[in-house]
Write an enzyme that holds these catalytic residues in place. Structure first.
Site, mmCIF file in Angstrom:
data_model
loop_
_atom_site.group_PDB
_atom_site.id
_atom_site.type_symbol
_atom_site.label_atom_id
_atom_site.label_comp_id
_atom_site.label_asym_id
_atom_site.label_seq_id
_atom_site.Cartn_x
_atom_site.Cartn_y
_atom_site.Cartn_z
ATOM 1 N N SER A 143 -21.811 -42.369 39.039
ATOM 2 C CA SER A 143 -21.186 -42.560 37.730
ATOM 3 C C SER A 143 -21.447 -43.998 37.312
ATOM 4 O O SER A 143 -21.767 -44.853 38.151
ATOM 5 C CB SER A 143 -19.671 -42.322 37.847
ATOM 6 O OG SER A 143 -18.982 -42.778 36.702
ATOM 7 N N TYR A 156 -11.367 -42.968 42.090
ATOM 8 C CA TYR A 156 -12.654 -42.549 41.536
ATOM 9 C C TYR A 156 -13.678 -43.671 41.620
ATOM 10 O O TYR A 156 -14.822 -43.459 42.058
ATOM 11 C CB TYR A 156 -12.459 -42.110 40.083
ATOM 12 C CG TYR A 156 -13.659 -41.452 39.459
ATOM 13 C CD1 TYR A 156 -13.911 -40.095 39.642
ATOM 14 C CD2 TYR A 156 -14.536 -42.180 38.656
ATOM 15 C CE1 TYR A 156 -15.008 -39.484 39.060
ATOM 16 C CE2 TYR A 156 -15.633 -41.577 38.062
ATOM 17 C CZ TYR A 156 -15.866 -40.230 38.265
ATOM 18 O OH TYR A 156 -16.960 -39.625 37.679
#
Length: 261
Positions: A143, A156
Site C-alpha cells: 500500500s 495497517y
C-alpha cells in the site's frame, strides 16, 4: 506469439481475490492464460460460481480454495492444496481505524496476521515450489501506507511496512535464481468497498459526490483519480513478464503521486 505466451499454463495463487484488487489481478492473469487459484475466508456457492464464471469468461483453469489467512496453518495449506505455485500474489487484507490508545488488541493481532504474517507463511511454501520449477514471481500487495503513514491506522501501516521489508528479504534470498519478489503499493483504488463508502462520506461532510471524492477520499492522491483494479492487474502482469526479470526487491507505486508528496 502473444505478449504473455510464456505465462500460459503457469499457476497463480491470489489471496483475498473474490472481490476488489485481488479479483482484478486474478482476472488479468486468467485473461493472459494462467491457471488461477482464487481465495478468501468464506466457502460459499457464490465463491465457487465466481471461479466458474471467470474460467468460462477467459478459457483459463480457475479454482477457488478457502483459507482463513489469520491462521498460519491455513495460509500454508492454501499453497499446498493448490499443488503448484509459479506466481504468488499476497493480497488479502483487513483494516481498522482507531487511535493508538483505543486500538483493540484483537484487531491489531488480526491485521498483523492477515495483512503481513500470511504473506510469510504462503511464501515459505511457495518459494520452494518456484525453485523446483525453475521460475517464480512473488507479488505482495502492500500500500502507499507501506511507504508512508496516516494517523489512526497503526496496525495497517505497521503490517504494510512489514510486507515491504519481507519482500526485500525474499528478493535477496532468491536474487541468483529466476525468481523475483516485489511489492505493489496502491493508493486509493476504486473497488466495490470504496464505492460503498462514498454516500456515507457525502452525508458526513455535507458534500456532493465529486467534492467528497476529491476533497476527502482522494485528499492525499494528487491525481485526484482512483486507480483501477484493471491497472493493478496490468501492473502485476508486467512484473511477471520477462521485461521485469531484473526488477526485484523493490516497490511499484500505483498511487496517483501520493508518495511523491
Amino acid at each position: 506469439m502473444t505478449e504473455h505466451a510464456a505465462l500460459r499454463g503457469k499457476t497463480a495463487i491470489v489471496t483475498g481475490s473474490n472481490s476488489g484488487i485481488g479479483l482484478g489481478i486474478a482476472r488479468s492473469f486468467a485473461a493472459a492464460g494462467l491457471d488461477v487459484v482464487l481465495n478468501s475466508f468464506t466457502d460459499t456457492d457464490e465463491d465457487h460460481a465466481l471461479a466458474e464464471s471467470l474460467a468460462s469468461e477467459t478459457g483459463a483453469r480457475v479454482r477457488y480454495i478457502q483459507a482463513d489467512l489469520s491462521k498460519a496453518e491455513d495460509a500454508r495449506a492454501l499453497v499446498e492444496k493448490a499443488g503448484r505455485c509459479d506466481v504468488l500474489v499476497n493480497n488479502a487484507g483487513i483494516q481498522h481505524v482507531a487511535g493508538i490508545e483505543d486500538f483493540p488488541t484483537a484487531k491489531w493481532d488480526a491485521i498483523i496476521a492477515i495483512n503481513m504474517s500470511s504473506a510469510f507463511h504462503t511464501a515459505a511454501v511457495a518459494v520452494p515450489m518456484m525453485r523446483e520449477a525453475g521460475w517464480g514471481r512473488v507479488l505482495n500487495v502492500a500500500s502507499a501506507h507501506g511507504l508512508t503513514a496516516s494517523p489512526f491506522k497503526s496496525a495497517y501501516v505497521a503490517a504494510k511496512h512489514g510486507v515491504v521489508g519481507l519482500t526485500k528479504v525474499i528478493a535477496l534470498e532468491t536474487a541468483e535464481e529466476p525468481i523475483t519478489a516485489n511489492a505493489i503499493c496502491p493508493g486509493y483504488v476504486m473497488t466495490p468497498l470504496v464505492e460503498s463508502q462514498i454516500p456515507d462520506t457525502m452525508k458526513k461532510y455535507g458534500m456532493d459526490r465529486d467534492t467528497a471524492v476529491r476533497e476527502v477520499l482522494l485528499a492525499r492522491q494528487p491525481s485526484k483519480e482512483f486507480a483501477t483494479t484493471d491497472q493493478l492487474g496490468g501492473t502485476a502482469l508486467f512484473l511477471c513478464s520477462e521485461h521485469a526479470a531484473q526488477i526485484t526487491g523493490t516497490t511499484i507505486s500505483v498511487d496517483g503521486g501520493w508518495t511523491a508528496l
